[in-house]
Design an enzyme around this catalytic site. Structure first.
Site, PDB file in Angstrom:
ATOM      1  N   TRP A 139      -2.914  -2.617  -1.393  1.00  0.00           N
ATOM      2  CA  TRP A 139      -2.300  -4.166  -1.541  1.00  0.00           C
ATOM      3  C   TRP A 139      -3.503  -4.656  -0.624  1.00  0.00           C
ATOM      4  O   TRP A 139      -3.470  -4.606   0.453  1.00  0.00           O
ATOM      5  CB  TRP A 139      -0.986  -4.386  -1.413  1.00  0.00           C
ATOM      6  CG  TRP A 139      -0.581  -5.949  -1.630  1.00  0.00           C
ATOM      7  CD1 TRP A 139      -0.292  -6.609  -2.597  1.00  0.00           C
ATOM      8  CD2 TRP A 139      -0.481  -6.784  -0.685  1.00  0.00           C
ATOM      9  NE1 TRP A 139       0.135  -7.796  -2.401  1.00  0.00           N
ATOM     10  CE2 TRP A 139      -0.181  -7.954  -1.108  1.00  0.00           C
ATOM     11  CE3 TRP A 139      -0.885  -6.751   0.829  1.00  0.00           C
ATOM     12  CZ2 TRP A 139       0.034  -9.406  -0.447  1.00  0.00           C
ATOM     13  CZ3 TRP A 139      -0.370  -7.998   1.488  1.00  0.00           C
ATOM     14  CH2 TRP A 139      -0.048  -9.159   0.874  1.00  0.00           C
ATOM     15  N   GLU A 158       7.250 -15.837  -8.964  1.00  0.00           N
ATOM     16  CA  GLU A 158       6.402 -14.387  -8.813  1.00  0.00           C
ATOM     17  C   GLU A 158       6.152 -13.710  -9.941  1.00  0.00           C
ATOM     18  O   GLU A 158       5.010 -13.032 -10.061  1.00  0.00           O
ATOM     19  CB  GLU A 158       7.774 -13.408  -8.473  1.00  0.00           C
ATOM     20  CG  GLU A 158       8.168 -13.617  -6.921  1.00  0.00           C
ATOM     21  CD  GLU A 158       9.295 -12.886  -6.159  1.00  0.00           C
ATOM     22  OE1 GLU A 158       9.063 -12.301  -5.278  1.00  0.00           O
ATOM     23  OE2 GLU A 158      10.259 -12.671  -7.140  1.00  0.00           O
ATOM     24  N   HIS A 211      15.291 -38.175  -2.293  1.00  0.00           N
ATOM     25  CA  HIS A 211      14.506 -38.466  -1.086  1.00  0.00           C
ATOM     26  C   HIS A 211      13.014 -37.946  -1.228  1.00  0.00           C
ATOM     27  O   HIS A 211      12.475 -37.795  -0.121  1.00  0.00           O
ATOM     28  CB  HIS A 211      15.274 -37.831   0.142  1.00  0.00           C
ATOM     29  CG  HIS A 211      16.577 -38.266   0.355  1.00  0.00           C
ATOM     30  ND1 HIS A 211      17.006 -39.415   0.745  1.00  0.00           N
ATOM     31  CD2 HIS A 211      17.715 -37.752   0.324  1.00  0.00           C
ATOM     32  CE1 HIS A 211      17.956 -39.524   0.794  1.00  0.00           C
ATOM     33  NE2 HIS A 211      18.930 -38.384   0.607  1.00  0.00           N
ATOM     34  N   ASN A 268      -2.578   2.335   5.883  1.00  0.00           N
ATOM     35  CA  ASN A 268      -1.555   1.543   5.671  1.00  0.00           C
ATOM     36  C   ASN A 268      -1.542   0.643   6.906  1.00  0.00           C
ATOM     37  O   ASN A 268      -1.407   1.138   7.765  1.00  0.00           O
ATOM     38  CB  ASN A 268      -0.184   1.924   5.249  1.00  0.00           C
ATOM     39  CG  ASN A 268      -0.182   2.235   3.770  1.00  0.00           C
ATOM     40  OD1 ASN A 268      -0.935   2.055   3.340  1.00  0.00           O
ATOM     41  ND2 ASN A 268       1.318   2.648   3.568  1.00  0.00           N
ATOM     42  N   GLY A 269      -1.582  -0.789   6.673  1.00  0.00           N
ATOM     43  CA  GLY A 269      -1.447  -1.533   7.814  1.00  0.00           C
ATOM     44  C   GLY A 269      -2.729  -2.568   8.143  1.00  0.00           C
ATOM     45  O   GLY A 269      -3.389  -2.564   7.212  1.00  0.00           O
ATOM     46  N   CYS A 309       0.903  -1.077  -0.202  1.00  0.00           N
ATOM     47  CA  CYS A 309      -0.170   0.028   0.010  1.00  0.00           C
ATOM     48  C   CYS A 309       0.865   1.119   0.096  1.00  0.00           C
ATOM     49  O   CYS A 309       2.005   1.125   0.652  1.00  0.00           O
ATOM     50  CB  CYS A 309      -1.111   0.324   1.133  1.00  0.00           C
ATOM     51  SG  CYS A 309      -2.091  -1.005   1.246  1.00  0.00           S
ATOM     52  N   LYS A 345      12.124 -16.299  -8.217  1.00  0.00           N
ATOM     53  CA  LYS A 345      12.000 -14.969  -9.384  1.00  0.00           C
ATOM     54  C   LYS A 345      10.940 -15.775 -10.282  1.00  0.00           C
ATOM     55  O   LYS A 345       9.895 -14.840 -10.673  1.00  0.00           O
ATOM     56  CB  LYS A 345      13.265 -14.920 -10.100  1.00  0.00           C
ATOM     57  CG  LYS A 345      14.118 -14.119  -9.400  1.00  0.00           C
ATOM     58  CD  LYS A 345      13.967 -12.646  -9.186  1.00  0.00           C
ATOM     59  CE  LYS A 345      12.978 -12.393  -8.185  1.00  0.00           C
ATOM     60  NZ  LYS A 345      13.414 -12.149  -6.915  1.00  0.00           N
ATOM     61  N   ARG A 371       4.265  -0.568  -5.086  1.00  0.00           N
ATOM     62  CA  ARG A 371       4.121  -1.091  -3.741  1.00  0.00           C
ATOM     63  C   ARG A 371       2.823  -1.776  -3.386  1.00  0.00           C
ATOM     64  O   ARG A 371       2.550  -2.599  -2.398  1.00  0.00           O
ATOM     65  CB  ARG A 371       4.160   0.119  -2.481  1.00  0.00           C
ATOM     66  CG  ARG A 371       5.475   0.653  -2.564  1.00  0.00           C
ATOM     67  CD  ARG A 371       5.487   1.668  -1.690  1.00  0.00           C
ATOM     68  NE  ARG A 371       7.188   1.978  -1.578  1.00  0.00           N
ATOM     69  CZ  ARG A 371       7.927   1.434  -0.491  1.00  0.00           C
ATOM     70  NH1 ARG A 371       7.360   1.131   0.683  1.00  0.00           N
ATOM     71  NH2 ARG A 371       9.280   1.911  -0.301  1.00  0.00           N
ATOM     72  N   GLU A 382      16.259 -18.864  -5.162  1.00  0.00           N
ATOM     73  CA  GLU A 382      16.017 -17.535  -5.427  1.00  0.00           C
ATOM     74  C   GLU A 382      15.537 -17.746  -7.110  1.00  0.00           C
ATOM     75  O   GLU A 382      14.662 -16.767  -7.393  1.00  0.00           O
ATOM     76  CB  GLU A 382      17.245 -16.583  -5.423  1.00  0.00           C
ATOM     77  CG  GLU A 382      17.168 -15.182  -6.061  1.00  0.00           C
ATOM     78  CD  GLU A 382      16.253 -14.366  -5.257  1.00  0.00           C
ATOM     79  OE1 GLU A 382      15.261 -14.833  -4.341  1.00  0.00           O
ATOM     80  OE2 GLU A 382      15.926 -13.279  -6.180  1.00  0.00           O
ATOM     81  N   LYS A 394       5.830  -4.601  -3.420  1.00  0.00           N
ATOM     82  CA  LYS A 394       7.414  -4.518  -3.293  1.00  0.00           C
ATOM     83  C   LYS A 394       7.651  -4.510  -1.757  1.00  0.00           C
ATOM     84  O   LYS A 394       8.875  -4.901  -1.465  1.00  0.00           O
ATOM     85  CB  LYS A 394       7.559  -3.052  -3.868  1.00  0.00           C
ATOM     86  CG  LYS A 394       9.161  -2.996  -3.929  1.00  0.00           C
ATOM     87  CD  LYS A 394       9.751  -3.836  -4.708  1.00  0.00           C
ATOM     88  CE  LYS A 394      11.337  -3.632  -4.956  1.00  0.00           C
ATOM     89  NZ  LYS A 394      12.020  -4.759  -5.277  1.00  0.00           N
TER      90      LYS A 394
HETATM   91  C1  G6P Z   1       8.091  -8.766  -0.495  1.00  0.00           C
HETATM   92  C2  G6P Z   1       8.691  -8.518  -1.841  1.00  0.00           C
HETATM   93  C3  G6P Z   1       9.900  -9.656  -2.114  1.00  0.00           C
HETATM   94  C4  G6P Z   1      11.031  -9.317  -0.969  1.00  0.00           C
HETATM   95  C5  G6P Z   1      10.277  -9.447   0.549  1.00  0.00           C
HETATM   96  C6  G6P Z   1      11.158  -8.588   1.689  1.00  0.00           C
HETATM   97  O1  G6P Z   1       7.518 -10.019  -0.424  1.00  0.00           O
HETATM   98  O2  G6P Z   1       7.840  -8.750  -2.971  1.00  0.00           O
HETATM   99  O3  G6P Z   1      10.625  -9.153  -3.414  1.00  0.00           O
HETATM  100  O4  G6P Z   1      11.932 -10.227  -0.932  1.00  0.00           O
HETATM  101  O5  G6P Z   1       9.155  -8.578   0.467  1.00  0.00           O
HETATM  102  O6  G6P Z   1      11.536  -7.514   1.467  1.00  0.00           O
HETATM  103  P1  G6P Z   1      12.599  -6.389   1.952  1.00  0.00           P
HETATM  104  O7  G6P Z   1      12.225  -5.484   1.605  1.00  0.00           O
HETATM  105  O8  G6P Z   1      12.595  -6.949   3.426  1.00  0.00           O
HETATM  106  O9  G6P Z   1      13.775  -7.415   1.450  1.00  0.00           O
END
Ligand code: G6P
Length: 595
Positions: free
Chosen positions: A75, A478, A494, A99-100, A2, A475, A27, A471, A590
């Site tokens: 969001w 996502e 396993h 927000n929150g 948000c 990616k 965001r 990772e 984000k």
């Molecule tokens: C969200 C983002 C991710 C990020 C994670 C942690 O889920 O979409 O891309 O890795 O938060 O965020 P930070 O800002 O703490 O690295």
């Protein structure tokens, strides 16, 4: 997660708010809305989806003269992303953005309903505005009513409220979610991060938790902690790339070099930032983070144990917070976060700080909540990262952790200068290898056409390539919405190998400088069961169906960084072929400021 903006002044309020929201859109982008109060009229516009939809909706509206406004990009947490659930929420004479999460909203709602208040949304936020109006009806003192309202809330919030009862003032409150106020000559701006304020104000106040107040043009100077605002916005442009994510992948070699400046010399490491910490007393380290930052933490744990010989644990922040964690005396607690606002990471940090441990943050955003809360910070110098799928933040975090490992080894006296020199040379080569090789990019673009179906992906690797596999899978899922898992290749036998057939895609990280023969055997087991193998390696491997060819390298970290770029490009190209929005993938945000 948000985004909030607010404005008081004489400029055209709609454009001020929309421009601010566009800076925050990455965001959260489920829905957006603005409310403007001018000459006694309170107007609200809302739209589902991106800000461009909202812009179309209020196309014909302008608001000249003095007034104020609030805006929000959402969001969704409570209630679907519909127009009714979009902020601002309103009562009879007041509007609010938030927000929150309000944890006790259900009980507040029930008592307000008994009073006769009518709710139209499924959100937690709507209770705040009704509660406020209920207090105003009883006391008539606006700030007192607002303060009482806030004192009734449990949870995390950054709140802006405007009301026809006080048409020159924005009421604000902050607890756990970031909120900034900035001023120029005769305008006041609010935002949940500094990006919308850059270029508009030179001074800001980063509000502290517990802040509650009423702001108008007269009382900005009464705020505490007023600081100059850095004016670097250039780093957030697309620079000719079609997508932020692509631009951010391509600029990694530059930001990695920036992250090294002053910290990496010819044969030694310098981390001035660690002066604040008693380094001699460190006997072990806990790294704590979420999402991609958690993967860099895992990567860092291998480096810290291999190079600095310091026992290192890694924790997912949301788990760590509630497990009644035990740290050893002499343990250094390190949080890693791109945004510096992730609620779980921030709360984990506060918890450990309260127990009296030394805390270090590795963060990309100066002045963020995590930076302000930790004893000291090593800033990654990735610049603003806008793509929701993190790329350059990850690589700069790994670089900082690599430097930290070298620095701690040096402090312990276990890193001869010749060894330090070798690591440093490898750091420069690794950085060079993140410069995108256009041929490799073109090749990945072409081969992704074979990876759009199937029943899922495994990304596999061993040792430090295991977090890289995690990772790579993150990616891909996502931004492609395909199922992908990262796995240690030695563990496939396993259980997961049961899934192997022609429709299982397996991206195998096969570095020549680390356990090559071992991983080769693991890949052979999958290949023998007809899984489709995409090998990421520098030498041709006959068991593969596809080959992403990396450079011949001297060290595994050089291979690590080049493979990282290959995986980022792979995810990008699959997502583009599927027609997805790579910069704002569905359901994600984000910066996640709720737990
Ligand atoms: C969200 C983002 C991710 C990020 C994670 C942690 O889920 O979409 O891309 O890795 O938060 O965020 P930070 O800002 O703490 O690295």
């Amino acid at each position: 997660m948000c985004g909030i903006v607010g404005y008081i002044g004489n400029s055209e309020k709609k454009s001020m708010l929309l421009n601010g929201l566009k800076e925050l859109e990455y965001r959260g982008y489920d829905s957006a809305g603005i409310s403007i109060l001018s000459e006694g009229n309170l107007q609200t516009f809302k739209a589902v989806g991106k800000i461009s939809n909202l812009e179309r909706k209020c196309h014909n509206f302008t608001s000249e003269g003095f007034g104020l406004g609030i805006g929000h990009t959402r969001w969704a947490t409570h209630g679907k992303p519909t127009e009714v659930n979009a902020h601002p929420h309103f009562g009879t004479f007041s509007n609010i953005v938030h927000n929150g999460i309000i944890e006790n909203y259900q009980s507040l709602k029930e008592s307000l309903q008994k009073e006769g208040k009518h709710f139209i949304s499924q959100t937690d936020t709507e209770v705040i505005v009704h509660l406020f109006e209920s207090y105003v009806e009883k006391s008539q003192n606006i700030l007192e009513a607002f303060t009482k309202t806030i004192h009734n809330l449990k949870g995390a919030y950054a709140i802006l409220l405007i009301t026809q009862k006080s048409a020159d003032t924005i009421y604000y409150a902050k607890n756990g979610s970031p909120l900034i106020i900035g001023k120029n000559n005769n305008e006041i701006f609010f935002a949940s991060s500094d990006a919308p304020l850059i270029g508009l104000v030179t001074e800001v106040s980063y509000l502290q938790d517990g802040a509650i107040g009423a702001m108008n043009l007269q009382n900005f100077k009464n705020l505490e902690n007023i600081q100059p605002l850095l004016q670097d916005k250039l780093t957030a442009q697309k620079d000719g790339f079609a997508f932020f994510m692509e631009k951010e992948i391509y600029e990694q070699h530059r930001v990695l070099l920036e992250t090294m400046i002053g910290r990496v010399q010819e044969d030694c490491f310098i981390l001035e930032e660690l002066r604040a910490i008693d380094l001699q007393s460190i006997s072990s380290i806990t790294l704590c983070a979420c999402g991609t930052s958690y993967h860099s933490a895992l990567t860092g744990s291998y480096l810290l144990e291999k190079i600095a010989k310091i026992k290192t644990k890694v924790e997912i922040a949301s788990e760590f917070r509630y497990k009644e964690p035990i740290l050893n005396s002499g343990e250094l607690f390190v949080v890693i976060s791109q945004s510096g606002e992730t609620a779980d990471t921030l709360e984990a940090l506060k918890l450990i700080k309260r127990q009296g441990f030394q805390t270090l943050s590795i963060c990309n955003v100066d002045n963020s909540s995590i930076v302000r809360e930790s004893h000291t910070t090593i800033l990654t110098r990735a610049g603003i990262e806008k793509g929701v799928a993190s790329t350059k933040a990850f690589s700069t975090q790994v670089m900082v952790l690599w430097i930290l490992a070298g620095f701690l080894a040096q402090i312990k006296g276990i890193l001869p200068k010749t060894e330090a020199q070798k690591i440093i040379q490898s750091m420069f080569k690794a950085t060079h290898l993140t410069k995108v090789n256009i041929k490799m990019h073109e090749h990945i673009k072409r081969l992704t056409k074979r990876y759009l179906h199937g029943h899922g992906f495994f990304f596999i690797g061993r040792d430090i390539f295991y977090p890289l596999a995690l990772e790579g899978a993150l990616k891909l899922k996502e931004i492609s919405y395909l199922h992908a898992e990262g796995y240690p290749s030695g563990e496939m036998k396993h259980g997961p190998i049961a899934l192997a057939d022609t429709r299982l895609f397996c991206v195998a990280l096969m570095p020549q400088n680390l356990l090559y023969e071992k991983i080769k055997s693991n890949v052979e087991e999958l290949s023998a069961r007809d899984a489709t193998i995409c090998a990421v390696t520098s030498e041709y491997y006959e068991g593969s169906d596809d080959w992403i060819k990396t450079s011949q390298a001297q060290t595994y970290m050089e291979e690590f960084f080049e493979m990282m770029v290959a995986l980022q490009l792979f995810a990008l190209e699959v997502s583009l072929r599927l027609g997805n929005d790579v910069d704002m993938p569905r359901n994600l945000a984000k910066s996640v400021t709720v737990e």
